[in-house]
Design a protein around this motif. Structure first.
Motif, PDB file in Angstrom:
ATOM      1  N   TYR A   1     -22.237   5.579 -27.629  1.00  0.00           N
ATOM      2  CA  TYR A   1     -22.796   4.268 -27.994  1.00  0.00           C
ATOM      3  C   TYR A   1     -24.071   4.024 -27.197  1.00  0.00           C
TER       4      TYR A   1
ATOM      5  N   SER B   1     -23.059   4.613 -23.443  1.00  0.00           N
ATOM      6  CA  SER B   1     -21.637   4.654 -23.123  1.00  0.00           C
ATOM      7  C   SER B   1     -21.075   5.933 -23.718  1.00  0.00           C
ATOM      8  N   ARG B   2     -20.627   6.834 -22.865  1.00  0.00           N
ATOM      9  CA  ARG B   2     -20.283   8.176 -23.333  1.00  0.00           C
ATOM     10  C   ARG B   2     -18.866   8.254 -23.859  1.00  0.00           C
ATOM     11  N   LYS B   3     -18.733   9.078 -24.917  1.00  0.00           N
ATOM     12  CA  LYS B   3     -17.438   9.227 -25.585  1.00  0.00           C
ATOM     13  C   LYS B   3     -16.409   9.841 -24.643  1.00  0.00           C
ATOM     14  N   ASN B   4     -16.845  10.858 -23.892  1.00  0.00           N
ATOM     15  CA  ASN B   4     -15.931  11.519 -22.951  1.00  0.00           C
ATOM     16  C   ASN B   4     -16.567  11.595 -21.571  1.00  0.00           C
ATOM     17  N   VAL B   5     -15.805  11.238 -20.567  1.00  0.00           N
ATOM     18  CA  VAL B   5     -16.304  11.365 -19.194  1.00  0.00           C
ATOM     19  C   VAL B   5     -15.714  12.636 -18.622  1.00  0.00           C
ATOM     20  N   THR B   6     -16.590  13.566 -18.285  1.00  0.00           N
ATOM     21  CA  THR B   6     -16.067  14.851 -17.785  1.00  0.00           C
ATOM     22  C   THR B   6     -16.411  15.013 -16.327  1.00  0.00           C
TER      23      THR B   6
ATOM     24  N   LEU C   1     -15.590   1.026 -20.755  1.00  0.00           N
ATOM     25  CA  LEU C   1     -16.597   0.480 -21.679  1.00  0.00           C
ATOM     26  C   LEU C   1     -16.525   1.176 -23.036  1.00  0.00           C
ATOM     27  N   THR C   2     -16.398   2.495 -23.016  1.00  0.00           N
ATOM     28  CA  THR C   2     -16.352   3.229 -24.275  1.00  0.00           C
ATOM     29  C   THR C   2     -15.108   2.869 -25.079  1.00  0.00           C
TER      30      THR C   2
ATOM     31  N   MET D   1     -15.818  -0.323 -26.679  1.00  0.00           N
ATOM     32  CA  MET D   1     -16.739  -0.077 -27.802  1.00  0.00           C
ATOM     33  C   MET D   1     -15.986   0.488 -29.018  1.00  0.00           C
ATOM     34  N   ASP D   2     -15.075   1.420 -28.745  1.00  0.00           N
ATOM     35  CA  ASP D   2     -14.289   2.006 -29.840  1.00  0.00           C
ATOM     36  C   ASP D   2     -13.517   0.918 -30.591  1.00  0.00           C
TER      37      ASP D   2
ATOM     38  N   PHE E   1     -20.272  -0.589 -35.796  1.00  0.00           N
ATOM     39  CA  PHE E   1     -21.663  -0.608 -35.338  1.00  0.00           C
ATOM     40  C   PHE E   1     -22.542   0.147 -36.330  1.00  0.00           C
TER      41      PHE E   1
ATOM     42  N   GLY F   1     -12.374  15.001 -20.908  1.00  0.00           N
ATOM     43  CA  GLY F   1     -12.025  14.009 -19.915  1.00  0.00           C
ATOM     44  C   GLY F   1     -11.557  12.725 -20.568  1.00  0.00           C
ATOM     45  N   GLU F   2     -11.300  11.723 -19.744  1.00  0.00           N
ATOM     46  CA  GLU F   2     -10.840  10.450 -20.283  1.00  0.00           C
ATOM     47  C   GLU F   2     -12.035   9.573 -20.603  1.00  0.00           C
ATOM     48  N   LYS F   3     -11.838   8.715 -21.568  1.00  0.00           N
ATOM     49  CA  LYS F   3     -12.910   7.792 -21.910  1.00  0.00           C
ATOM     50  C   LYS F   3     -12.975   6.690 -20.854  1.00  0.00           C
ATOM     51  N   ASP F   4     -14.202   6.230 -20.561  1.00  0.00           N
ATOM     52  CA  ASP F   4     -14.285   5.148 -19.605  1.00  0.00           C
ATOM     53  C   ASP F   4     -13.947   3.825 -20.297  1.00  0.00           C
TER      54      ASP F   4
ATOM     55  N   VAL G   1     -25.791  -2.853 -30.039  1.00  0.00           N
ATOM     56  CA  VAL G   1     -25.125  -1.571 -29.801  1.00  0.00           C
ATOM     57  C   VAL G   1     -25.174  -0.734 -31.079  1.00  0.00           C
ATOM     58  N   LEU G   2     -25.465   0.545 -30.939  1.00  0.00           N
ATOM     59  CA  LEU G   2     -25.481   1.464 -32.073  1.00  0.00           C
ATOM     60  C   LEU G   2     -24.627   2.676 -31.741  1.00  0.00           C
ATOM     61  N   LYS G   3     -23.982   3.206 -32.749  1.00  0.00           N
ATOM     62  CA  LYS G   3     -23.229   4.451 -32.561  1.00  0.00           C
ATOM     63  C   LYS G   3     -24.161   5.616 -32.887  1.00  0.00           C
TER      64      LYS G   3
ATOM     65  N   ASP H   1     -15.906  -1.107 -32.581  1.00  0.00           N
ATOM     66  CA  ASP H   1     -16.404  -0.282 -33.703  1.00  0.00           C
ATOM     67  C   ASP H   1     -15.368  -0.199 -34.819  1.00  0.00           C
TER      68      ASP H   1
END
Lengths: 174, 104
Positions: free
Chosen positions: B24, B99-104, A7-8, A11-12, A20, A2-5, B7-9, A15
């Protein structure tokens, strides 16, 4: 996928620029038992086998039974040297890959080079009955052991092994 | 002074499905004692690295509260099964959300 939201994605970006810290969610089997001693003993065994190989009495060319005994003893010593050279590399790879973490590397920036040297000298010591290569292997494994115990907050001492080849080893000072 | 939010990865998958590798963890240093079911950031008693696990049991040992922490993916987790319960001084923070890497 899926697509990243949003916030993520933010964060990317952060990062990428400031990195981080990492929180580990370990997923290996939880034995938690690591010790460089087997790698050290294996390296010491390689040195011992090189000494034995180089000191086996040479056979008399005209005596087949001496040639047979010599060949037999050399073959056994070479086999043990081969196995312990590989065992040493295997043990170091496990500790390096499973135990050491980026925080350790920050404190010991020479860790990767030491491991690389162990792989290189381990192969060299297997290829030839070369005492210098075997000693280089042992010296690098000792350095590796010192770093390992430092990360545990345990002091080390250096002492001659109480058996042949009586070379210097690193021991945890428990 | 350290920021109250950090925040931590995350590296590894022992906290799946709550969090997975590359997510995250938005966490806080401000909290009272950890509570059952909360996800903590702490220093591993084994090697001092930062870890993320969930509190599955709280017990007392020699007058001190200790927290038994486990991965949500219990069959694939290095956690209190390996290093025992942790004390409050080893806890660095509590995870607020992921905070999730991928939203499915």
């Amino acid at each position: 996928m899926g697509e990243k939201d949003v916030l993520t994605r933010i964060m990317d970006r952060i990062d990428e620029s400031m990195k981080f810290d990492t929180a580990y969610a370990h997923c290996d089997f939880p034995c938690g038992i690591y010790d460089p001693h087997l790698a050290q003993l294996s390296a010491l065994t390689v040195v011992r086998m090189v000494d034995l190989i180089n000191n086996i009495p040479k056979p008399t060319a005209s005596k087949p039974e001496e040639i047979m005994d010599y060949s037999h003893d050399v073959a056994r010593a070479v086999d043990i040297k081969e196995k312990h050279g590989e065992l040493c590399k295997h043990e170091v790879r496990i500790i390096w890959g499973d135990y050491f973490k980026p925080d350790h590397l920050k404190a010991h920036p020479d860790l990767h080079e030491i491991v690389w040297n162990i792989m290189k000298y381990g192969s060299k010591a297997r290829q030839e009955p070369d005492r210098e290569a075997a000693m280089k292997l042992l010296n690098e494994v000792n350095k590796f052991a010192e770093i390992f115990w430092q990360t545990k907050g345990i002091k080390t001492k250096r002492a001659k092994a109480p058996y042949e080849p009586k070379e210097e080893m690193v021991y945890p000072d428990l | 002074m350290k920021s109250p939010i950090f925040v931590l990865k995350i590296s590894g998958n022992s906290m799946k499905p709550f969090a997975k590798d590359g997510d995250y963890a938005i966490s806080t240093r401000i909290f009272l004692s950890p509570r059952l079911g909360e996800v903590l950031i702490f220093r591993s008693p084994l090697d001092g690295v930062m870890m993320i696990k969930r509190v599955s049991r709280i017990y007392s040992e020699e007058g001190e509260e200790r927290y038994y922490v486990e991965g949500d993916n219990r069959m694939r987790s290095t956690d209190s099964k390996a290093f025992g319960g942790i004390s409050k001084k080893e806890v660095l923070g509590k995870v607020l959300f992921v905070s999730r890497k991928n939203v499915t």
